[in-house]
Write an enzyme that holds these catalytic residues in place. Structure first.
Site, short mmCIF file in Angstrom:
data_model
loop_
_atom_site.label_atom_id
_atom_site.label_comp_id
_atom_site.label_asym_id
_atom_site.label_seq_id
_atom_site.Cartn_x
_atom_site.Cartn_y
_atom_site.Cartn_z
CG ASP A 74 -1.90 -0.77 1.02
OD1 ASP A 74 -2.19 -1.39 -0.26
OD2 ASP A 74 -3.20 -0.60 1.78
CG ASN A 110 3.62 9.06 7.13
OD1 ASN A 110 1.80 8.91 7.60
ND2 ASN A 110 4.12 10.43 7.78
CB VAL A 140 -0.90 22.44 7.75
CG1 VAL A 140 -1.17 24.55 8.68
CG2 VAL A 140 -0.18 21.95 9.06
CD GLU A 177 0.57 14.96 17.27
OE1 GLU A 177 1.34 15.05 16.63
OE2 GLU A 177 -0.06 14.77 18.25
CD GLU A 206 5.08 18.18 5.72
OE1 GLU A 206 3.86 18.56 4.92
OE2 GLU A 206 5.72 17.35 6.21
CD GLU A 261 -1.53 10.52 17.01
OE1 GLU A 261 -2.37 10.19 17.16
OE2 GLU A 261 -0.26 10.39 16.44
P1 NDP Z 1 -4.12 14.69 3.86
O1 NDP Z 1 -3.69 15.83 5.09
O2 NDP Z 1 -4.50 15.03 2.77
O3 NDP Z 1 -4.93 14.26 4.63
C1 NDP Z 1 -5.42 12.93 5.52
C2 NDP Z 1 -6.50 12.48 5.60
O4 NDP Z 1 -6.87 13.52 6.48
C3 NDP Z 1 -6.29 11.49 4.96
O5 NDP Z 1 -7.63 10.29 5.97
C4 NDP Z 1 -8.08 12.37 4.07
O6 NDP Z 1 -8.29 11.70 3.72
C5 NDP Z 1 -8.62 13.05 5.61
N1 NDP Z 1 -8.65 14.63 5.11
C6 NDP Z 1 -8.21 15.34 4.07
N2 NDP Z 1 -9.54 16.42 3.83
C7 NDP Z 1 -10.03 16.23 4.67
C8 NDP Z 1 -10.86 17.19 5.23
N3 NDP Z 1 -12.11 18.20 4.64
N4 NDP Z 1 -12.01 17.14 6.52
C9 NDP Z 1 -11.88 15.07 6.76
N5 NDP Z 1 -10.48 14.81 6.43
C10 NDP Z 1 -9.90 14.84 5.64
O7 NDP Z 1 -2.21 14.05 4.52
P2 NDP Z 1 -1.39 13.50 3.55
O8 NDP Z 1 -2.50 11.60 3.62
O9 NDP Z 1 -1.09 13.45 2.47
O10 NDP Z 1 -0.19 13.00 4.85
C11 NDP Z 1 0.68 13.71 4.63
C12 NDP Z 1 -0.09 15.09 5.47
O11 NDP Z 1 0.56 14.30 6.90
C13 NDP Z 1 2.26 15.85 5.67
O12 NDP Z 1 1.63 16.60 5.79
C14 NDP Z 1 2.98 15.11 6.85
O13 NDP Z 1 3.50 15.85 7.66
C15 NDP Z 1 1.18 14.72 8.07
N6 NDP Z 1 1.90 13.75 9.51
C16 NDP Z 1 1.84 13.98 10.42
C17 NDP Z 1 2.72 13.29 11.56
C18 NDP Z 1 2.38 13.74 12.74
O14 NDP Z 1 2.44 13.42 13.82
N7 NDP Z 1 2.22 15.34 12.66
C19 NDP Z 1 2.37 11.92 11.05
C20 NDP Z 1 2.39 11.61 9.63
C21 NDP Z 1 1.92 12.48 8.83
P3 NDP Z 1 -7.87 11.57 1.85
O15 NDP Z 1 -6.79 10.36 2.42
O16 NDP Z 1 -8.55 11.98 1.09
O17 NDP Z 1 -7.60 12.77 1.46
#
Ligand code: NDP
Length: 481
Positions: free
Chosen positions: A86, A145, A222, A242, A378, A455
């Site tokens: 995945d 990730n 963010v 997070e 980022e 967390e």
């Molecule tokens: P996204 O913000 O694109 O998505 C995160 C999750 O939120 C996904 O399940 C996504 O669905 C969902 N989502 C997106 N838009 C909405 C919304 N408006 N309302 C509710 N849910 C929503 O992040 P990524 O998956 O691309 O992950 C990468 C990001 O995550 C990077 O910025 C990274 O730094 C951060 N991250 C932070 C961590 C921490 O502990 N601080 C750890 C790991 C990653 P869908 O997948 O369908 O878009």
């Protein structure tokens, strides 16, 4: 697959997601996403699960979580392979880290569940006490990730406190959370306590806007964090965010250079750079920069990029074609604004079945331009930027000059300097002479626009519970009426 009422369910929306293996671009399967009706069914499932779970003794809850940890570990290799298909991350990492760190959370919070308690207040004739109670139904929304780790890090403290959870994995990595749900059921978790819905942002919004959900914990970007917080405000949900980062790693002139090089590699190229806390701005003392860079490049050249299923691979495939193109665009931009010292190429190599995968060789840039895009934004890929500094005050100022505040690292042999610098860094997670180590016992979480809340660690239990204060009158009411 969705999961509610203690079993797999098929989504009933008229929309499906293709699950693609980033190592070869091939479709692993398709997943029917959740309709609004499915989300409502998951909510009803969580309500009935919550009634049973919150009434169970904390000792019993803990026992089930610990049993689930054991089952998770016993399926380590099977889940690791699914996680690699995945995400594209190297199997050597998934076998060692992803599932184990998830199981650690289940074990840790399972061990603590029975120790959750309120307090007693002696008020003379009367007394009061507090009860630590669950919030109700919590939503977990995961990034792609570390899919199973994120599902475990969110569900374990939530369940230990007696809550039910509905978890939405990222659309790109939908499978392992369902396996976790099955493991929970096998361990004895009552039906409805842990539920999975699948889908994109719109499905996430059905959770963040739903009035029956009391908390949302998001791992993501963010921008997503801001939207989730705005949506959660509609029903004043508790929120943990997070989010992303652009963390500094500072290497002073007295650091053990070999250790610092290892730290910089760990801070940039693990999981092909797709780690939120990565130290992508590597500040190196001017006087050791040449030696540091030589050793860094020599060691980076040895990293094996390619087929994630090959146990020798150290840099796998980026999550999707779209993300791969985005990272390559940053690298092109970086070539205009900085010096590319090594890597940063679309990696083809002798790849066999993986020739269509989304591989980029680890990139090392050098610049002193703090305003460069690759220094400020980022990238979330295998892209490290090395920047020079001479003074301690200068590097602290530069390190803090960012909207993010997730993590930071310092390499030095000077203990006083290490603590003095860390005290000034605006970051929620700091490492001295190491990087990206996150044992479950210690709180992990951000400052500034990287989000808020923690967390792991004991403190996370506060975020999944609420205190009820009970005053008990033992005398006559002292009433003016
Ligand atoms: P996204 O913000 O694109 O998505 C995160 C999750 O939120 C996904 O399940 C996504 O669905 C969902 N989502 C997106 N838009 C909405 C919304 N408006 N309302 C509710 N849910 C929503 O992040 P990524 O998956 O691309 O992950 C990468 C990001 O995550 C990077 O910025 C990274 O730094 C951060 N991250 C932070 C961590 C921490 O502990 N601080 C750890 C790991 C990653 P869908 O997948 O369908 O878009």
């Amino acid at each position: 697959m969705l999961y509610y009422n203690g079993q797999r369910q098929t989504g009933t929306s008229n929309h499906s997601i293709e699950n693609i293996n980033p190592a070869n671009g091939q479709i692993i399967g398709t997943i029917q996403t959740a309709s609004e009706d499915d989300v409502q069914k998951a909510i009803e499932s969580a309500k009935s699960g919550f009634r049973i779970w919150s009434a169970m003794s904390p000792t019993e809850r803990g026992r089930i979580l610990r049993k689930a940890a054991e089952l998770l570990r016993s399926k380590n290799d099977e889940i690791a392979r699914i996680e690699v298909e995945d995400t594209g991350k190297p199997i050597s990492e998934a076998l060692e880290v992803d599932i184990h760190s998830g199981a650690d959370a289940l074990e840790y919070y399972g061990g603590i569940a029975a120790s959750l308690h309120g307090e007693h207040y002696d008020l003379g004739a009367s007394f009061a006490y507090t009860r630590r109670e669950p919030l109700g139904i919590c939503a977990g929304i995961g990034a792609w990730n570390y899919p199973i780790q994120i599902a475990c890090w969110k569900s374990a403290p939530a369940l230990a406190c007696g809550n039910a959870m509905i978890f939405k994995p990222a659309e790109l990595t939908p499978r392992s959370a369902v396996l976790l749900a099955e493991i929970y059921s096998e361990a004895g978790l009552p039906d409805g306590v842990f539920n999975i819905i699948q889908g994109e942002a719109e499905v996430g919004q059905l959770l963040t806007r739903h009035p029956d959900i009391r908390k949302v914990s998001l791992t993501g970007e963010v921008g997503t964090g801001k939207k989730v917080m705005a949506d959660a405000a509609g029903s004043l949900k508790h929120v943990t965010l997070e989010l992303g980062g652009k963390s500094p790693l500072i290497i002073f002139d007295d650091a053990d250079i070999d250790e610092a090089v290892n730290g910089a590699l760990l801070a940039n190229f693990y999981t092909q750079g797709e780690i939120c806390s990565n130290g992508t701005r590597v500040y190196v003392a001017q006087s050791i920069k040449t030696e540091f860079l030589k050793k860094l490049i020599d060691k980076t050249k040895l990293l094996k990029t390619g087929d994630p299923m090959d146990i020798k691979t150290q840099v796998g495939a980026l999550i999707s074609r779209e993300h791969f193109e985005k990272v390559l665009t940053y690298i092109d931009k970086g070539k205009e604004e900085a010096t590319l010292l090594y890597g940063g190429e679309r990696f083809e190599g002798d790849q066999g079945e993986c020739k269509d995968g989304y591989f980029i060789s680890p990139a090392i840039f050098e610049t002193d331009d703090e305003s460069a895009c690759i220094v400020r934004e980022e990238i979330f890929g295998p892209v490290m930027t090395v920047l020079p500094f001479t003074e301690e005050t200068e590097v602290v100022r530069k390190a803090n000059d960012t909207i993010y505040g997730l993590a930071a690292g310092v390499f030095t042999r000077d203990l006083k300097r290490a603590h003095r610098v860390v005290q000034q860094l605006e970051a929620g997670m700091c490492w001295i002479n190491n990087y990206n180590v996150t044992p479950v016992e210690i709180p992990f979480g951000p400052y500034k626009q990287s989000g808020f809340g923690k967390e792991n660690g004991l403190v996370t239990l506060d975020a999944y519970s609420q205190l009820k204060t009970v005053y008990v009158e033992m005398d006559k009411i002292d009433s003016p009426y």
